[in-house]
Design an enzyme around this catalytic site. Structure first.
Site, PDB file in Angstrom:
ATOM      1  N   ARG A 238      -9.023   7.341  -2.357  1.00 21.87           N
ATOM      2  CA  ARG A 238      -7.670   7.099  -2.843  1.00 21.87           C
ATOM      3  C   ARG A 238      -7.090   8.446  -3.265  1.00 21.87           C
ATOM      4  O   ARG A 238      -7.830   9.354  -3.656  1.00 21.87           O
ATOM      5  CB  ARG A 238      -7.648   6.134  -4.033  1.00 21.87           C
ATOM      6  CG  ARG A 238      -7.919   4.682  -3.685  1.00 21.87           C
ATOM      7  CD  ARG A 238      -6.785   4.082  -2.865  1.00 21.87           C
ATOM      8  NE  ARG A 238      -6.937   2.655  -2.649  1.00 21.87           N
ATOM      9  CZ  ARG A 238      -7.566   2.108  -1.630  1.00 21.87           C
ATOM     10  NH1 ARG A 238      -8.161   2.896  -0.732  1.00 21.87           N
ATOM     11  NH2 ARG A 238      -7.639   0.796  -1.491  1.00 21.87           N
ATOM     12  N   GLU A 267       2.280   6.561  -1.945  1.00 22.47           N
ATOM     13  CA  GLU A 267       2.326   6.237  -0.517  1.00 22.47           C
ATOM     14  C   GLU A 267       3.565   5.412  -0.204  1.00 22.47           C
ATOM     15  O   GLU A 267       3.796   4.379  -0.837  1.00 22.47           O
ATOM     16  CB  GLU A 267       1.061   5.482  -0.121  1.00 22.47           C
ATOM     17  CG  GLU A 267      -0.191   6.339  -0.286  1.00 22.47           C
ATOM     18  CD  GLU A 267      -1.466   5.661   0.180  1.00 22.47           C
ATOM     19  OE1 GLU A 267      -1.414   4.474   0.582  1.00 22.47           O
ATOM     20  OE2 GLU A 267      -2.515   6.312   0.162  1.00 22.47           O
ATOM     21  N   HIS A 286      -2.719   6.005   5.737  1.00 19.36           N
ATOM     22  CA  HIS A 286      -3.643   5.044   5.118  1.00 19.36           C
ATOM     23  C   HIS A 286      -4.099   4.012   6.153  1.00 19.36           C
ATOM     24  O   HIS A 286      -3.977   2.803   5.960  1.00 19.36           O
ATOM     25  CB  HIS A 286      -3.002   4.352   3.921  1.00 19.36           C
ATOM     26  CG  HIS A 286      -4.020   3.812   2.950  1.00 19.36           C
ATOM     27  ND1 HIS A 286      -3.779   3.718   1.596  1.00 19.36           N
ATOM     28  CD2 HIS A 286      -5.278   3.339   3.137  1.00 19.36           C
ATOM     29  CE1 HIS A 286      -4.840   3.209   0.991  1.00 19.36           C
ATOM     30  NE2 HIS A 286      -5.768   2.955   1.910  1.00 19.36           N
TER      31      HIS A 286
END
Length: 329
Positions: A238, A267, A286
């Protein structure tokens, strides 16, 4: 006859897909989604929900206020490995077991980490851009520094399902692989090192640790400075495990020769985020775990756990230490 379990699907599958997922349960469940895909819609739907399937996008975060609104909540299932969109402490205090889909995308993410390491070692993205632009940057590419991956020392931070699979794959390529995790793994196919020691001997550093209160900011400027000169960073954990600013500073100082980032602190990152303009950074939205096979694995894990909860069997992959036996309120 018992009333059907009320299942609330927060992930953006749509009402019909959500109901189809749990069709094997028939009339034993009443599956719904929020009327509007925003916080207000979620809070309006939570009071009657007994089982919640969380939102893998993180948009509909189940925080303390949401937990308080969910007075009948008995179980939360995340359709992902990460649980950072949940207030796990609040759910635990409320006696609600939380499960993830540990291992469902481990192979996909580990393969991405290895592929990203190859791309950094051989400057693949930089060379591609040069050729597409009409050039032939053969000598320039070599001058940037190219490496054979088997000669690199690989350090893996976090030795869950993803870290273990990454260690196995890097080891199969001939790399010397070490790892650090919060507890030693006697079965590990890699050498355990304390974190600072691991950093000092990692030509390629792979981050695969969950984001928790203990791991937020785990790799700060001091720790990144322990890496060998011209090390490579691969982050499939992360963004909060290492800040964007710390990564940028390490790149600018030359401590890092490159980074492959599938995750970011925010994000998506802002359109003018400085990481977007660096040629020594491989960027990914991601999506390390986003393969067809891994998605099937995740859907199957979610379905099987919800079915187990409704049928009175133990659920799997409970992450907050509560009983795997789900009980109605």
């Amino acid at each position: 006859m018992a009333a059907p379990w009320r299942v609330l699907m927060l992930s953006p599958f749509g009402r019909e897909v959500a109901r189809g997922l749990l069709a094997p349960l028939g009339d034993a469940v009443d599956v719904d989604v929020p009327e509007t895909r925003d916080r207000a819609g979620m809070l309006a739907a939570l009071p009657e929900a007994e089982i919640v399937v969380g939102d893998y996008t993180g948009l509909l975060a189940v925080d303390a206020e949401a937990v308080a609104a969910a007075r009948r909540l008995a179980f939360v299932q995340m359709p992902s490995v990460g649980t950072d969109s949940l207030d796990v402490a609040a759910l635990t205090a409320a006696g609600v077991p939380v499960a993830n889909t540990a291992g469902a995308n481990a192979r996909a993410v580990a393969e991405w980490a290895v592929g990203a390491a190859f791309a950094l070692c051989r400057q693949l993205a930089w060379g591609d851009r040069g050729v597409r632009a009409g050039g032939w940057p053969q000598r320039a590419l070599i001058a940037r520094g190219t490496r054979e991956i088997h000669a690199q020392r690989v350090g893996i931070v976090g030795y869950g399902a993803i870290g273990a699979e990454a260690a196995r794959l890097f080891g199969a390529l001939g790399c010397a692989v070490s790892y650090w995790s919060r507890r030693r793994r006697p079965e590990a196919a890699a050498t355990y090192r304390e974190l600072d020691d691991l950093l000092a001997v990692s030509d390629i550093l792979v981050l695969a640790v969950p984001l928790t209160a203990e791991t937020t900011g785990l790799l700060d400027d001091r720790r990144l400075a322990l890496l060998p000169d011209r090390a490579l960073l691969v982050n499939v954990a992360r963004g909060g495990v290492v800040s964007d600013a710390a990564v940028l500073a390490a790149l600018e100082s030359g401590r890092l020769a490159g980074a492959a980032l599938d995750v970011f602190e925010e994000e998506p990152p802002a359109a003018d985020h400085p990481l977007r303009s660096r040629e020594d950074v491989l960027l990914s939205p991601h999506a390390a775990g986003a393969t067809g096979q891994s998605q099937l694995n995740i859907v199957s894990a979610v379905r099987d756990n919800v079915i187990a909860a409704v049928e009175g069997r133990d659920v799997t992959n409970v992450v907050n230490g509560l009983s795997p036996q789900v009980r109605r309120r």
